[in-house]
Design a protein around this motif. Structure first.
Motif, mmCIF file in Angstrom:
data_model
loop_
_atom_site.group_PDB
_atom_site.id
_atom_site.type_symbol
_atom_site.label_atom_id
_atom_site.label_comp_id
_atom_site.label_asym_id
_atom_site.label_seq_id
_atom_site.Cartn_x
_atom_site.Cartn_y
_atom_site.Cartn_z
ATOM 1 N N THR A 164 0.838 -1.206 0.000
ATOM 2 C CA THR A 164 0.000 0.000 0.000
ATOM 3 C C THR A 164 0.868 1.250 0.000
ATOM 4 O O THR A 164 0.583 2.218 -0.711
ATOM 5 N N ILE A 165 1.940 1.229 0.786
ATOM 6 C CA ILE A 165 2.861 2.376 0.821
ATOM 7 C C ILE A 165 3.528 2.566 -0.541
ATOM 8 O O ILE A 165 3.677 3.695 -1.032
ATOM 9 N N GLU A 166 3.902 1.466 -1.185
ATOM 10 C CA GLU A 166 4.533 1.554 -2.506
ATOM 11 C C GLU A 166 3.597 2.180 -3.542
ATOM 12 O O GLU A 166 4.045 2.824 -4.490
ATOM 13 N N ASN A 167 2.295 1.992 -3.348
ATOM 14 C CA ASN A 167 1.314 2.521 -4.315
ATOM 15 C C ASN A 167 0.597 3.766 -3.796
ATOM 16 O O ASN A 167 -0.421 4.163 -4.353
ATOM 17 N N ILE A 168 1.154 4.391 -2.763
ATOM 18 C CA ILE A 168 0.455 5.491 -2.087
ATOM 19 C C ILE A 168 0.135 6.652 -3.028
ATOM 20 O O ILE A 168 -0.925 7.274 -2.916
ATOM 21 N N ASP A 169 1.010 6.940 -3.979
ATOM 22 C CA ASP A 169 0.782 8.076 -4.884
ATOM 23 C C ASP A 169 -0.386 7.832 -5.836
ATOM 24 O O ASP A 169 -0.990 8.786 -6.339
ATOM 25 N N ALA A 170 -0.682 6.570 -6.100
ATOM 26 C CA ALA A 170 -1.776 6.236 -7.023
ATOM 27 C C ALA A 170 -3.119 6.136 -6.301
ATOM 28 O O ALA A 170 -4.167 6.092 -6.948
ATOM 29 N N ILE A 171 -3.080 6.091 -4.969
ATOM 30 C CA ILE A 171 -4.320 6.005 -4.199
ATOM 31 C C ILE A 171 -4.839 7.417 -3.966
ATOM 32 O O ILE A 171 -4.179 8.238 -3.331
ATOM 33 N N THR A 172 -6.015 7.705 -4.498
ATOM 34 C CA THR A 172 -6.536 9.087 -4.465
ATOM 35 C C THR A 172 -7.236 9.425 -3.157
ATOM 36 O O THR A 172 -7.585 10.579 -2.927
ATOM 37 N N HIS A 173 -7.464 8.459 -2.310
ATOM 38 C CA HIS A 173 -8.206 8.690 -1.070
ATOM 39 C C HIS A 173 -7.324 9.390 -0.035
ATOM 40 O O HIS A 173 -6.329 8.834 0.430
ATOM 41 N N LYS A 174 -7.695 10.609 0.303
ATOM 42 C CA LYS A 174 -7.028 11.345 1.376
ATOM 43 C C LYS A 174 -8.119 11.990 2.235
ATOM 44 O O LYS A 174 -9.185 12.363 1.741
ATOM 45 N N PHE A 175 -7.843 12.173 3.523
ATOM 46 C CA PHE A 175 -8.898 12.533 4.458
ATOM 47 C C PHE A 175 -8.544 13.738 5.319
ATOM 48 O O PHE A 175 -7.379 13.958 5.649
ATOM 49 N N ASP A 176 -9.597 14.500 5.688
ATOM 50 C CA ASP A 176 -9.437 15.626 6.612
ATOM 51 C C ASP A 176 -9.381 15.146 8.054
ATOM 52 O O ASP A 176 -8.869 15.851 8.927
ATOM 53 N N ALA A 177 -9.960 13.962 8.310
ATOM 54 C CA ALA A 177 -9.979 13.413 9.672
ATOM 55 C C ALA A 177 -9.953 11.894 9.603
ATOM 56 O O ALA A 177 -10.591 11.296 8.742
ATOM 57 N N ILE A 178 -9.196 11.294 10.488
ATOM 58 C CA ILE A 178 -9.163 9.838 10.604
ATOM 59 C C ILE A 178 -9.433 9.476 12.061
ATOM 60 O O ILE A 178 -8.793 10.006 12.974
ATOM 61 N N ILE A 179 -10.408 8.594 12.274
ATOM 62 C CA ILE A 179 -10.739 8.104 13.612
ATOM 63 C C ILE A 179 -10.489 6.600 13.629
ATOM 64 O O ILE A 179 -11.095 5.867 12.853
ATOM 65 N N VAL A 204 2.122 4.249 10.199
ATOM 66 C CA VAL A 204 2.825 4.975 9.135
ATOM 67 C C VAL A 204 1.885 5.201 7.962
ATOM 68 O O VAL A 204 1.775 6.304 7.406
ATOM 69 N N LEU A 205 1.183 4.155 7.596
ATOM 70 C CA LEU A 205 0.273 4.211 6.452
ATOM 71 C C LEU A 205 -0.895 5.163 6.692
ATOM 72 O O LEU A 205 -1.249 5.977 5.829
ATOM 73 N N LEU A 206 -1.490 5.108 7.855
ATOM 74 C CA LEU A 206 -2.633 5.966 8.169
ATOM 75 C C LEU A 206 -2.263 7.439 8.094
ATOM 76 O O LEU A 206 -3.030 8.264 7.591
ATOM 77 N N GLU A 207 -1.087 7.759 8.593
ATOM 78 C CA GLU A 207 -0.655 9.168 8.551
ATOM 79 C C GLU A 207 -0.509 9.660 7.113
ATOM 80 O O GLU A 207 -0.741 10.834 6.821
ATOM 81 N N LEU A 208 -0.157 8.767 6.197
ATOM 82 C CA LEU A 208 -0.016 9.147 4.790
ATOM 83 C C LEU A 208 -1.366 9.426 4.131
ATOM 84 O O LEU A 208 -1.423 10.053 3.075
ATOM 85 N N PHE A 209 -2.454 8.972 4.758
ATOM 86 C CA PHE A 209 -3.786 9.205 4.195
ATOM 87 C C PHE A 209 -4.403 10.515 4.671
ATOM 88 O O PHE A 209 -5.517 10.848 4.289
ATOM 89 N N LEU A 210 -3.705 11.253 5.525
ATOM 90 C CA LEU A 210 -4.173 12.577 5.913
ATOM 91 C C LEU A 210 -3.806 13.592 4.834
ATOM 92 O O LEU A 210 -2.699 13.566 4.295
ATOM 93 N N LYS A 211 -4.718 14.499 4.523
ATOM 94 C CA LYS A 211 -4.427 15.533 3.535
ATOM 95 C C LYS A 211 -3.346 16.483 4.024
ATOM 96 O O LYS A 211 -2.453 16.892 3.280
ATOM 97 N N ASP A 212 -3.454 16.864 5.295
ATOM 98 C CA ASP A 212 -2.514 17.822 5.883
ATOM 99 C C ASP A 212 -2.173 17.335 7.286
ATOM 100 O O ASP A 212 -2.932 17.550 8.231
ATOM 101 N N TYR A 213 -1.042 16.672 7.421
ATOM 102 C CA TYR A 213 -0.696 16.001 8.670
ATOM 103 C C TYR A 213 -0.701 16.958 9.868
ATOM 104 O O TYR A 213 -1.152 16.606 10.955
ATOM 105 N N ASP A 214 -0.223 18.178 9.670
ATOM 106 C CA ASP A 214 -0.092 19.110 10.791
ATOM 107 C C ASP A 214 -1.415 19.707 11.231
ATOM 108 O O ASP A 214 -1.553 20.138 12.386
#
Length: 255
Positions: free
Chosen positions: A33-48, A61-71
């Motif tokens: 999933t990490i190797e294909n992270i750039d091709a995965i269009t799903h990004k989120f404003d909030a993760i619970i 590590v993977l979940l943090e990559l799915f945040l639109k803006d980590y900070d």
């Protein structure tokens, strides 16, 4: 989350060759999933994240990559170390002080106090304040005796007006190894995964019922061979809202 990762990978690469192994779930799948992270269009404003104790380091590590803006995005983790049956990392990416739940909000006082006594729960956690019936402990000799005991319990519950939809039987063995196979009858009641008709009774493994609850729980298949004994007992007992039966092999009570 595992299902989502597999679904996203298949959307990119076609059908993914899955493996039912610890290495697949813990290393290969998150790395793919990490190797294909750039091709995965799903990004989120909030993760619970619920059941956070089950997540390994790679998944954080993977979940943090799915945040639109980590900070600036929202990231919440709900976890209970007492339910760590999958041996998650135990370390969370959130560094702020955790908010601790200081009161049990699911179980009656009697069930919670039994859980505390058996599973050594932190004494700082308070009971719900809701009184109920005592937890009932029942010893059985073998599987035949166990099924007879369950049939007796069900008869008593029905006579008290409790419906099958308010009862669940929780075992500890897979469908391959259990005496509580779906389709098997205990008295007039057929064991099923999901109730769809009359005279059906829900039966699941304690693992599968993690995160769920039922007014009445019959927890069984407790013996000395049980792996992750304390965690399984804790999960099974804490599923019961109002009434709990614990059926254990006689050797457990003889100790």
């Amino acid at each position: 989350f595992i299902d989502l990762c597999e679904e996203w990978l298949e959307a990119i690469n076609g059908e993914t060759k899955k493996e039912d192994s610890a290495e697949w779930y813990e290393k290969i799948l998150p790395n793919l999933t990490i190797e294909n992270i750039d091709a995965i269009t799903h990004k989120f404003d909030a993760i619970i994240v619920d059941e956070g104790q089950d997540f390994g380091f790679q998944y954080w590590v993977l979940l943090e990559l799915f945040l639109k803006d980590y900070d600036n995005n929202e990231f919440y983790i709900f976890a209970d170390d007492n339910q760590n049956i999958y041996r998650g990392s135990g370390e969370f990416p959130i560094k702020s002080e955790p908010i601790l739940l200081e009161q049990n909000l699911r179980n009656t006082n009697q069930i919670f106090n039994e859980i505390k006594g058996i599973c050594s729960i932190d004494n700082a956690i308070e009971a719900s304040g809701v009184d109920g019936l005592p937890v009932k402990h029942i010893a059985y000799i073998d599987d035949t005796d166990m099924l007879d005991k369950i049939e007796t319990i069900l008869g008593e519950l029905v006579s008290e007006g409790i419906t099958m939809s308010d009862i669940v039987i929780l075992g500890t063995k897979s469908q391959k190894n259990t005496s509580l196979k779906h389709g098997f009858k205990i008295g007039p009641f057929t064991l099923v995964k999901d109730i769809r008709g009359n005279n059906e009774l829900r039966s699941m493994t304690t693992h599968a019922f993690k995160g769920l609850e039922s007014p009445v729980v019959i927890l069984t298949e407790i013996d000395s061979r049980l792996f992750n004994f304390n965690e399984i007992i804790y999960i099974g007992m804490s599923r019961a809202v109002s009434l709990l039966y614990i059926l254990a092999e006689k050797t457990i009570y003889d100790k």
